[in-house]
Design a protein around this motif. Structure first.
Motif, PDB file in Angstrom:
ATOM      1  N   ALA A  97       0.829  -1.206   0.000  1.00 46.41           N
ATOM      2  CA  ALA A  97       0.000   0.000   0.000  1.00 46.41           C
ATOM      3  C   ALA A  97       0.864   1.256   0.000  1.00 46.41           C
ATOM      4  O   ALA A  97       0.474   2.277  -0.575  1.00 46.41           O
ATOM      5  N   SER A  98       2.038   1.201   0.617  1.00 42.09           N
ATOM      6  CA  SER A  98       2.901   2.380   0.631  1.00 42.09           C
ATOM      7  C   SER A  98       3.381   2.726  -0.770  1.00 42.09           C
ATOM      8  O   SER A  98       3.497   3.912  -1.113  1.00 42.09           O
ATOM      9  N   MET A  99       3.664   1.733  -1.600  1.00 45.91           N
ATOM     10  CA  MET A  99       4.073   2.007  -2.977  1.00 45.91           C
ATOM     11  C   MET A  99       2.939   2.641  -3.767  1.00 45.91           C
ATOM     12  O   MET A  99       3.149   3.588  -4.536  1.00 45.91           O
ATOM     13  N   VAL A 100       1.738   2.130  -3.582  1.00 49.07           N
ATOM     14  CA  VAL A 100       0.577   2.685  -4.287  1.00 49.07           C
ATOM     15  C   VAL A 100       0.321   4.118  -3.829  1.00 49.07           C
ATOM     16  O   VAL A 100       0.060   5.017  -4.642  1.00 49.07           O
ATOM     17  N   LEU A 101       0.410   4.360  -2.529  1.00 47.93           N
ATOM     18  CA  LEU A 101       0.175   5.696  -1.997  1.00 47.93           C
ATOM     19  C   LEU A 101       1.242   6.676  -2.482  1.00 47.93           C
ATOM     20  O   LEU A 101       0.930   7.823  -2.835  1.00 47.93           O
ATOM     21  N   ALA A 102       2.488   6.238  -2.508  1.00 49.92           N
ATOM     22  CA  ALA A 102       3.552   7.105  -3.020  1.00 49.92           C
ATOM     23  C   ALA A 102       3.324   7.445  -4.492  1.00 49.92           C
ATOM     24  O   ALA A 102       3.597   8.571  -4.931  1.00 49.92           O
ATOM     25  N   ALA A 103       2.803   6.496  -5.263  1.00 53.72           N
ATOM     26  CA  ALA A 103       2.518   6.755  -6.675  1.00 53.72           C
ATOM     27  C   ALA A 103       1.403   7.784  -6.833  1.00 53.72           C
ATOM     28  O   ALA A 103       1.416   8.583  -7.775  1.00 53.72           O
ATOM     29  N   VAL A 104       0.437   7.776  -5.922  1.00 49.38           N
ATOM     30  CA  VAL A 104      -0.596   8.807  -5.950  1.00 49.38           C
ATOM     31  C   VAL A 104       0.039  10.185  -5.762  1.00 49.38           C
ATOM     32  O   VAL A 104      -0.276  11.145  -6.482  1.00 49.38           O
ATOM     33  N   GLY A 105       0.969  10.286  -4.806  1.00 51.59           N
ATOM     34  CA  GLY A 105       1.642  11.552  -4.586  1.00 51.59           C
ATOM     35  C   GLY A 105       2.426  12.007  -5.799  1.00 51.59           C
ATOM     36  O   GLY A 105       2.387  13.186  -6.171  1.00 51.59           O
ATOM     37  N   MET A 106       3.130  11.090  -6.442  1.00 50.87           N
ATOM     38  CA  MET A 106       3.901  11.459  -7.635  1.00 50.87           C
ATOM     39  C   MET A 106       2.991  11.793  -8.798  1.00 50.87           C
ATOM     40  O   MET A 106       3.307  12.653  -9.624  1.00 50.87           O
ATOM     41  N   GLY A 107       1.844  11.115  -8.892  1.00 54.36           N
ATOM     42  CA  GLY A 107       0.901  11.432  -9.958  1.00 54.36           C
ATOM     43  C   GLY A 107       0.365  12.848  -9.848  1.00 54.36           C
ATOM     44  O   GLY A 107       0.001  13.467 -10.845  1.00 54.36           O
ATOM     45  N   TRP A 108       0.304  13.350  -8.612  1.00 53.26           N
ATOM     46  CA  TRP A 108      -0.088  14.749  -8.399  1.00 53.26           C
ATOM     47  C   TRP A 108       1.084  15.695  -8.616  1.00 53.26           C
ATOM     48  O   TRP A 108       0.946  16.743  -9.246  1.00 53.26           O
ATOM     49  N   ALA A 109       2.241  15.337  -8.083  1.00 46.84           N
ATOM     50  CA  ALA A 109       3.366  16.274  -8.055  1.00 46.84           C
ATOM     51  C   ALA A 109       4.102  16.370  -9.387  1.00 46.84           C
ATOM     52  O   ALA A 109       4.422  17.475  -9.836  1.00 46.84           O
ATOM     53  N   ALA A 110       4.398  15.235 -10.023  1.00 49.24           N
ATOM     54  CA  ALA A 110       5.263  15.256 -11.207  1.00 49.24           C
ATOM     55  C   ALA A 110       4.676  16.061 -12.364  1.00 49.24           C
ATOM     56  O   ALA A 110       5.349  16.945 -12.917  1.00 49.24           O
ATOM     57  N   PRO A 111       3.419  15.803 -12.803  1.00 49.79           N
ATOM     58  CA  PRO A 111       2.880  16.627 -13.891  1.00 49.79           C
ATOM     59  C   PRO A 111       2.753  18.097 -13.508  1.00 49.79           C
ATOM     60  O   PRO A 111       2.966  18.982 -14.347  1.00 49.79           O
ATOM     61  N   SER A 112       2.421  18.366 -12.251  1.00 48.26           N
ATOM     62  CA  SER A 112       2.289  19.751 -11.813  1.00 48.26           C
ATOM     63  C   SER A 112       3.627  20.473 -11.888  1.00 48.26           C
ATOM     64  O   SER A 112       3.700  21.643 -12.299  1.00 48.26           O
ATOM     65  N   LEU A 113       4.705  19.797 -11.510  1.00 45.07           N
ATOM     66  CA  LEU A 113       6.027  20.406 -11.597  1.00 45.07           C
ATOM     67  C   LEU A 113       6.428  20.645 -13.046  1.00 45.07           C
ATOM     68  O   LEU A 113       7.043  21.674 -13.373  1.00 45.07           O
ATOM     69  N   THR A 114       6.095  19.716 -13.933  1.00 47.54           N
ATOM     70  CA  THR A 114       6.386  19.916 -15.353  1.00 47.54           C
ATOM     71  C   THR A 114       5.642  21.128 -15.900  1.00 47.54           C
ATOM     72  O   THR A 114       6.209  21.961 -16.625  1.00 47.54           O
ATOM     73  N   LEU A 115       4.369  21.252 -15.551  1.00 47.35           N
ATOM     74  CA  LEU A 115       3.586  22.398 -16.007  1.00 47.35           C
ATOM     75  C   LEU A 115       4.120  23.702 -15.420  1.00 47.35           C
ATOM     76  O   LEU A 115       4.149  24.730 -16.097  1.00 47.35           O
ATOM     77  N   LEU A 116       4.544  23.678 -14.173  1.00 45.17           N
ATOM     78  CA  LEU A 116       5.120  24.876 -13.564  1.00 45.17           C
ATOM     79  C   LEU A 116       6.411  25.281 -14.264  1.00 45.17           C
ATOM     80  O   LEU A 116       6.669  26.470 -14.478  1.00 45.17           O
ATOM     81  N   SER A 117       7.229  24.299 -14.648  1.00 39.35           N
ATOM     82  CA  SER A 117       8.470  24.627 -15.347  1.00 39.35           C
ATOM     83  C   SER A 117       8.188  25.274 -16.692  1.00 39.35           C
ATOM     84  O   SER A 117       8.892  26.210 -17.108  1.00 39.35           O
ATOM     85  N   LEU A 118       7.156  24.809 -17.387  1.00 41.19           N
ATOM     86  CA  LEU A 118       6.789  25.421 -18.666  1.00 41.19           C
ATOM     87  C   LEU A 118       6.218  26.816 -18.455  1.00 41.19           C
ATOM     88  O   LEU A 118       6.461  27.727 -19.248  1.00 41.19           O
ATOM     89  N   ALA A 119       5.453  26.994 -17.386  1.00 44.20           N
ATOM     90  CA  ALA A 119       4.876  28.305 -17.098  1.00 44.20           C
ATOM     91  C   ALA A 119       5.956  29.323 -16.742  1.00 44.20           C
ATOM     92  O   ALA A 119       5.786  30.520 -16.994  1.00 44.20           O
ATOM     93  N   HIS A 120       7.054  28.871 -16.157  1.00 41.57           N
ATOM     94  CA  HIS A 120       8.148  29.763 -15.790  1.00 41.57           C
ATOM     95  C   HIS A 120       9.102  30.032 -16.950  1.00 41.57           C
ATOM     96  O   HIS A 120      10.100  30.725 -16.759  1.00 41.57           O
ATOM     97  N   SER A 121       8.788  29.491 -18.133  1.00 42.31           N
ATOM     98  CA  SER A 121       9.728  29.570 -19.262  1.00 42.31           C
ATOM     99  C   SER A 121       9.059  30.187 -20.474  1.00 42.31           C
ATOM    100  O   SER A 121       7.914  29.859 -20.795  1.00 42.31           O
ATOM    101  N   PRO A 122       9.759  31.068 -21.203  1.00 42.34           N
ATOM    102  CA  PRO A 122       9.239  31.536 -22.481  1.00 42.34           C
ATOM    103  C   PRO A 122       9.315  30.432 -23.520  1.00 42.34           C
ATOM    104  O   PRO A 122       9.975  29.404 -23.310  1.00 42.34           O
ATOM    105  N   ALA A 123       8.655  30.617 -24.648  1.00 48.04           N
ATOM    106  CA  ALA A 123       8.562  29.559 -25.647  1.00 48.04           C
ATOM    107  C   ALA A 123       9.920  29.122 -26.163  1.00 48.04           C
ATOM    108  O   ALA A 123      10.130  27.953 -26.470  1.00 48.04           O
TER     109      ALA A 123
END
Length: 453
Positions: free
Chosen positions: A336-362
């Motif tokens: 269950a800890s692996m599944v729960l950690a994957a939930v956290g990464m599923g929230w964090a990883a795409p959000s961080l990618t989108l934030l990096s694009l938002a902080h960058s010009p084209a």
């Protein structure tokens, strides 16, 4: 992405078998770590390339190179050829990963990017379910070489699609820098890749020679890695630097947990292998589901808050895994800890990618994607190395392996908690001009640009 994920997940369970057949079990850590180490170089190369000419050309080269590397591995006559194939495959994977993120940033408006990244995560669901068992059946029926050859044939499909469909396509005007083309620090990236591989090799055993390798690799990473990242990354400067640091912290915590929990279940808790396989499958499904959910909630929840929630969920997962070092706690809780950690990464990883694009010009989104890929791989390498060193040290003096696992899990709390505490520094200021405080310069790598208005 579907076939790329299928190839990646099918190959991993076969590497120990291939190393045994090639009489190279002692060098298995190098084979396993070569992929992550080389993806550092591939990410830097792909990011600069995408900024200069757009994302389509490095994406084409990456998928074609993937086919070639699978053939190199399939025809391996020695463990060193297999390691070379995995290293080259890491370069190809770095090119593809950075190019895909840059293409999403260059081609899609902001409100669609989250859904596109969620789709990329969804593409890994079916490969996670059928890739490893199917590869195992083929290897049992024939050999591990047949699996590599078959994956090369399958990967020809996206390679041909990339070449035929993207060749000659006009590029967006804002996808290419108007200034002089940046020159990435490829020598530094190559040295960092070698240092990462040396570190991975060094933590495989606990003796003086391996300890020296680990120390040399970590020292080189500390000196050289900052040149591949935005200035201010280590002090979590607001904007892209903090976003890159959080990618390193969250990736290091998650993938180290993913490495230690199956090892604990197999060696200390004596859980059947099928249960360990179900843990990986459940984690893949949880990651994809959480990624889909963050795409649906992007209009209502600020992305930096999604990162904070994801890091908090990962911290809870680490605590749960640590509790499983107590014999009285059921081993199923570790799954269950692996599944729960994957939930956290599923929230964090795409959000961080989108934030990096938002902080960058084209014209700098390729560089931003490269920085994120580099920080992810560095986080995996450094956190895993430190946790492995602590695991070996505690295991050498403790009675049994469970105390060693407990020490490693306590260590993993640090990056997870730090990521949650620093999440606010990744926030995008409403009304600010798009673009980071840092852009990729010439030979010196990253240089400070003029302040944002």
């Amino acid at each position: 992405m579907f076939l790329t994920g299928f190839a990646a997940l099918a190959v991993m369970p076969l590497l120990p078998v291939a190393a045994r057949d090639l009489d190279g079990v002692g060098l298995y850590p190098l084979v396993a770590g070569a992929f992550v180490a080389a993806s550092l170089l591939g990410g830097v190369l792909g990011g600069a390339w995408a900024d200069r000419v757009g994302a389509r050309l490095p994406l084409m080269v990456g998928v074609v190179l993937t086919v070639a590397t699978l053939l190199i591995s399939a025809t391996s006559g020695s463990i060193w050829q297999l390691a070379s194939g995995r290293f080259t495959d890491g370069i190809a994977a770095g090119l593809v990963a950075v190019s895909v993120n840059a293409a999403i940033g260059q081609s899609y408006p902001d409100h669609i990017r989250a859904k596109a990244l969620a789709l990329m995560s969804t593409c890994w669901i079916v490969p996670s379910l059928i890739g490893p068992p199917l590869a195992g059946l083929v290897a049992a029926w024939s050999s591990w070489r047949t699996v590599f050859f078959g994956l090369a044939v399958l990967t020809v499909i996206p390679a041909a699609a990339a070449v035929l469909l993207l060749r000659g396509r006009p590029m967006r005007a804002d996808a290419v820098s108007a200034g002089p083309p940046p020159r990435p620090p490829l020598l530094v990236a190559g040295a960092v890749s070698v240092a990462a591989a040396l570190t991975q090799f060094g933590v495989s055993e606990w003796d003086v020679a391996h300890l020296l390798c680990t120390g040399a690799g970590l020292a080189a990473l500390v000196v050289l890695a900052p040149r591949l990242l935005p200035p201010g990354t280590w002090r979590a400067a607001r904007g892209l630097p903090a976003t890159a640091l959080l990618r390193a912290l969250t990736s290091g915590a998650y993938f180290t947990l993913e490495a230690f929990v199956p090892l604990m279940l197999t060696t200390a808790r004596r859980v059947p292998e099928v249960v360990v396989g179900l843990a990986f499958t459940g984690a893949a499904l949880a990651w994809a589901g959480a990624s889909w959910l963050q795409g649906r909630l992007q209009e209502r929840v600020p992305r930096h808050l999604m990162v904070r929630v994801g890091a908090g969920v990962m911290a809870v997962a680490v605590v749960l895994a640590g509790l499983c070092t107590l014999p009285s706690v059921p081993a199923a809780a570790a799954v269950a800890s692996m599944v729960l950690a994957a939930v956290g990464m599923g929230w964090a990883a795409p959000s961080l990618t989108l934030l990096s694009l938002a902080h960058s010009p084209a014209d700098r989104q390729g560089a931003a994607s490269s920085a994120m890929q580099t920080s992810q791989n560095l986080g995996q390498t450094v956190v895993l190395a430190v946790a492995s060193g602590l695991f070996s040290a505690v295991g050498a003096v403790a009675d049994g392996r469970l105390p060693a696992f407990a020490g490693a899990f306590v260590l993993l709390l640090l990056p997870a908690v730090a990521a949650g505490a620093l999440a606010a520094r990744t926030r995008v200021v409403v009304g600010a001009a798009p673009g980071p405080d840092f852009v990729r310069g010439s030979r010196r790598g990253w240089s400070r640009s003029s302040p944002r208005p």
